[in-house]
Design an enzyme around this catalytic site. Structure first.
Site, PDB file in Angstrom:
ATOM      1  N   GLY A   1       0.788  -1.226   0.000  1.00 31.67           N
ATOM      2  CA  GLY A   1       0.000   0.000   0.000  1.00 31.67           C
ATOM      3  C   GLY A   1       0.817   1.271   0.000  1.00 31.67           C
ATOM      4  O   GLY A   1       0.278   2.355  -0.219  1.00 31.67           O
TER       5      GLY A   1
ATOM      6  N   CYS B   1     -27.520  -8.795 -16.774  1.00 34.45           N
ATOM      7  CA  CYS B   1     -26.931  -8.517 -18.088  1.00 34.45           C
ATOM      8  C   CYS B   1     -27.915  -8.931 -19.180  1.00 34.45           C
ATOM      9  O   CYS B   1     -28.462 -10.034 -19.153  1.00 34.45           O
ATOM     10  CB  CYS B   1     -25.616  -9.285 -18.250  1.00 34.45           C
ATOM     11  SG  CYS B   1     -24.956  -9.224 -19.938  1.00 34.45           S
TER      12      CYS B   1
END
Lengths: 196, 366, 293
Positions: free
Chosen positions: C32, C241
């Site tokens: 990070g 979808c």
């Protein structure tokens, strides 16, 4: 110039350094896994082929390199200078990379990075007797699903204490690459280690 | 039936073909050659070399041709080539006092050792379009004289000898072993002046011009005088350790501007003049002057001046002066952002619905 | 004329690769944390993925299989262009199948299919600094990271709640990595954030213009920032979808006419194709629609 200085490097620097880099990257991304590091290097005898591979893959004239006294023979220094152009330093705290086979190595002597730039710490490559057959250690931390065990032989006697101290100063701290017999284990500073 | 749009290789290939066609233009008009660009559009070539930070006229001319005259695109082409070049070493600092001078003017002294030389300047031309140029009329040979090989000392050095000008490298200069190179090391703010000057030298001419202009209009006023501008060729030399003496690599044309600015002094230093420095490849006074204004403004921290204006703000100036970076990030907005936009669309619809619901509740209550 | 340009394997010279590789190793060691690196000018513009391209070029080898997606799709022009670049300069095998790829370079999405150990996801990152739009100065944000001082970010999220009744950040939603560094996931929709947590794949992030590389190793804790009374939640779509009937995936809205007619289709084109190949059919997939034409 000694011809031994010229010989023994990568036969195919572009592809072999890519292979070696991926081994190092995978070792640090997956601490505790044993990665293969066999590239057919033949450095002067006191330098192991694994340490040589790490130096040739990652060092150049932009990186300072430190070697322990036993390793730093004229032959080894000449060979590394020729193959990497890396400036060699005698100051541990100035080194971006350190190559050593000294079981009494003190990790705290190296560059630990700063709070602002913890990335500027030394990466220490330590040649040990073997990556297996030693006392079992349990690793946890990023890169490890649950936990994993390793059993390297030839670590410093006070290694667990040194490693705990290294981890306690996170994000500062060194990262360690253990090498032996064409094999590599990576220990980033985030890995926590205890005796199994 | 719904067929998803396929961006695809064909579309890209067709776009490239069309671009090549538009670049070439009407085939009945002779194709431009790079020599023509080098010879007749020399200042465009110079800008391309300066901001591309690669001194190579042929490559810069090719880049200008390939980019259809879009200079930022041409600079980008040069940079993308430069970045792959291996580095053999660092040259010695060029010595501009030893320049083969083509133009040299000072606004601070009427006459000075080495004299003033007007050189090839637009300064006193009347800006009247000249149809004879369009007809390709012959141009008379200019008068020339043998180059004067006496060194022309720099105005700032003359002031320096009298103790009225800060030392060449500033008051607090600590000698370094190496000069920085922002193309090899990531920048870390605050910057040393060497890196800042490198960034300015590569920076966008228009951006630096606007910032330099702003310092003249009260945003970080620095009372500048053009101590000297000189344009000409200097020798580039490289030390070869094995030989023990420097080897000449050739000559480059540069424009140097030394701006002389007031400094009110501090507890340690009496009032004296300070420097703003500009140096660019090729002939570009506008860039060199803007650079020296910006350099002086950016020295505010070092000189203990208040930082109040954009031109003095190092992170702001250095982060935004590179036109290859700026144009990339501005223009990337045209790349697809369907996914993020969809996320925003969803959020706006949700908020709309909530707003409408709240309003209808309110209306019902009223 | 100068020598004809010729380029190394994977375009970058070896010295540049070493520099990037060193940055990648430190990035992995400090999950990070953004490692500064001397980003090079690439032959595509800043903003087009120069950071991702440099990371991919530094890690790719002859045995890799590369997939490139932009907005989740393999066939968007920039994905096609980057894939073609690597096929040309590294002669690398390419694929559109998530499962077959060893390296996936992405802009703005994480594939729907769960990534596996041994895979590396390379993100193209425009603004690596999660605090940048709250504090423009690198000198300030670097200190905030060093001190783990993230109050500014919490204030921003809290102001959202005060103004909008919810956290209004929908993409590039900040995460906390291993309880230490706040990190930008790049402009992926927050829908994808949970996929980063404890992923089996290595995640590398490259920001070329901003000259930063950062990483999330496999099996690393990645938690989206939130508040107890306003827990993090991902987007939900009200319909499946239209092509493969998938639910629980991220969808693109496609405008069908200028009267508000629209449909939702998978953003991840490979996942959608796989599902259709397996026989899944959505409301507007071929057979159903033909009659309407």
């Amino acid at each position: 110039m000694d011809t031994n200085t010229l010989d023994g490097g990568f036969a195919d620097p572009v592809m072999q350094s890519q292979t070696a880099f991926r081994a190092v990257m995978d070792s640090l991304a997956n601490p505790g896994t044993v990665q293969a590091l066999t590239l057919g290097l033949t450095p002067p005898s006191s330098l192991s082929p694994e340490l040589a591979a790490i130096a040739l893959t990652l060092c150049d004239h932009d990186t300072t390199l430190w070697l322990d006294r036993d390793l730093a023979t004229d032959a080894v220094l000449g060979w590394l200078r020729f193959h990497t152009s890396a400036p060699i330093t005698s100051e541990r705290a100035q080194a971006q990379f350190a190559l050593t086979r000294d079981p009494a190595v003190l990790l705290a002597d190296f560059d630990q990075g700063t709070d602002l730039y913890p990335d500027r710490s030394t990466t220490v490559a330590l040649a040990i007797q073997s990556v297996s057959g030693g006392k079992t250690l349990t690793l946890t931390g990023p890169g490890i699903e649950g936990s994993i065990t390793i059993a390297p032989q030839g670590l410093p006697e006070d290694f667990l204490a040194q490693w705990a101290e290294n981890g306690a100063q996170f994000p500062r701290g060194v990262d360690l690459l253990l090498v032996a017999d064409g094999q590599l284990i990576g220990l980033p500073r985030t890995t926590r280690i205890k005796e199994a | 039936m719904y067929v998803a749009v396929k961006g695809g290789e064909a579309a890209i290939a067709n776009a490239h073909a069309l671009l090549a066609d538009r670049r070439r233009g009407d085939r009945s008009v002779p194709a431009l050659r790079t020599e023509q660009i080098i010879e007749q559009l020399g200042l465009a070539v110079d800008r391309c070399m300066a901001e591309g930070s690669l001194y190579d006229r042929e490559l810069a001319a090719l880049a200008i041709l390939q980019s259809r005259g879009d200079l930022i695109e041409a600079i980008f082409l040069v940079r993308a080539y430069r970045t792959t070049l291996p580095r053999f070493g660092y040259s010695r600092p060029i010595d501009t006092a030893d320049m083969l001078i083509e133009r040299r003017i000072s606004a601070t002294f009427k006459d000075l050792p080495g004299g003033q030389l007007l050189g090839p300047t637009f300064d006193y031309t009347h800006r009247l379009l000249d149809p004879s140029i369009a007809q390709g009329n012959d141009v008379a040979e200019p008068l020339t004289a043998e180059a004067d090989h006496d060194r022309a000392p720099r105005v700032t050095d003359m002031l320096g000898h009298q103790g009225l000008m800060e030392p060449d490298l500033g008051f607090n200069h600590v000698p370094q072993d190496e000069v920085g190179d922002l193309t090899r090391e990531p920048l870390q703010y605050p910057l040393d002046r060497d890196l800042r000057l490198q960034a300015l030298a590569r920076g966008d001419e228009g951006f630096l011009l606007a910032l330099g202009y702003s310092t003249q209009r009260g945003y970080a006023r620095s009372h500048p005088f053009v101590g000297e501008i000189r344009i000409g060729e200097v020798e580039v030399e490289l030390d070869i350790p094995e030989l023990g003496f420097p080897v000449s690599l050739g000559r480059v044309r540069v424009t140097e501007c030394q701006m002389v600015n007031q400094f009110k002094g501090s507890s340690k230093v009496p009032p004296q003049f300070t420097r703003g420095y500009g140096l660019v490849f090729g002939q570009s006074e506008r860039k060199a002057m803007s650079m020296s204004l910006c350099d002086r403004a950016l020295r505010a921290r070092e000189l203990g001046e208040d930082i109040t204006a954009p031109a003095q703000d190092e992170e702001f100036v250095i982060s935004h002066l590179d036109n290859v970076q700026s144009t990339g990030f501005v223009e990337h907005l045209k790349l697809p952002h369907y996914v993020d936009f969809q996320a925003e669309l969803d959020m706006i619809r949700t908020m709309h619905a909530k707003h409408a619901a709240e309003n209808s509740v309110q209306e019902a209550a009223e | 004329m100068s020598a004809t340009p010729s380029y190394n394997f994977a375009y970058l010279d070896e010295q540049t690769k070493r520099m990037i590789r060193r940055a990648i190793l430190k990035a992995i060691a400090i999950p990070g944390y953004q490692v500064p690196f001397a980003s090079r000018e690439m032959p595509m513009p800043y903003g087009w993925g120069t950071g991702g391209v440099q990371v991919t070029a530094a890690i790719v080898g002859p045995t890799d299989v590369l997939k490139v997606i932009d907005q989740g799709a393999d066939d968007t022009t920039n994905a096609v262009s980057i894939r073609a670049f690597f096929a040309k300069v590294a002669n690398v095998k390419t694929t559109t199948h998530t499962g077959d790829a060893t390296i996936i370079q992405t802009r703005h999405r994480i594939p729907e299919k769960q990534l596996q150990a041994g895979q590396t996801l390379v993100y193209q990152v425009p603004i690596p600094e999660p605090l940048r739009l709250l504090e423009p100065r690198e000198t300030e944000t670097r200190v905030m990271h060093a001190l783990k001082e993230y109050g500014l970010m919490h204030v921003k999220l809290y102001e959202d709640i005060a103004t909008h009744g919810r956290i209004a950040t929908t993409y590039g939603y900040p995460v906390m990595v291993e309880d230490r560094y706040v990190m930008s996931p790049s402009p992926t929709p927050k829908f994808d954030n949970p996929k980063m947590h404890m992923s089996a794949a290595l995640q590398l992030f490259g920001a070329g213009r901003e000259m930063r590389i950062y990483a999330v190793p496999p099996f690393t804790k990645v938690v989206s920032l939130d508040f107890e009374d306003h827990p993090f939640e991902i987007q939900h779509f009200s319909e499946p979808c239209a092509l493969c009937a998938a639910t629980g995936v991220y969808l693109d809205e496609v405008i069908l006419d200028d009267h508000g007619g629209h449909m939702f289709v998978c953003s991840d084109t490979d996942n959608c194709e796989d599902r259709r190949a397996a026989g899944h059919r959505g409301a507007l997939s071929g057979e159903v629609l033909e009659a309407a034409e």
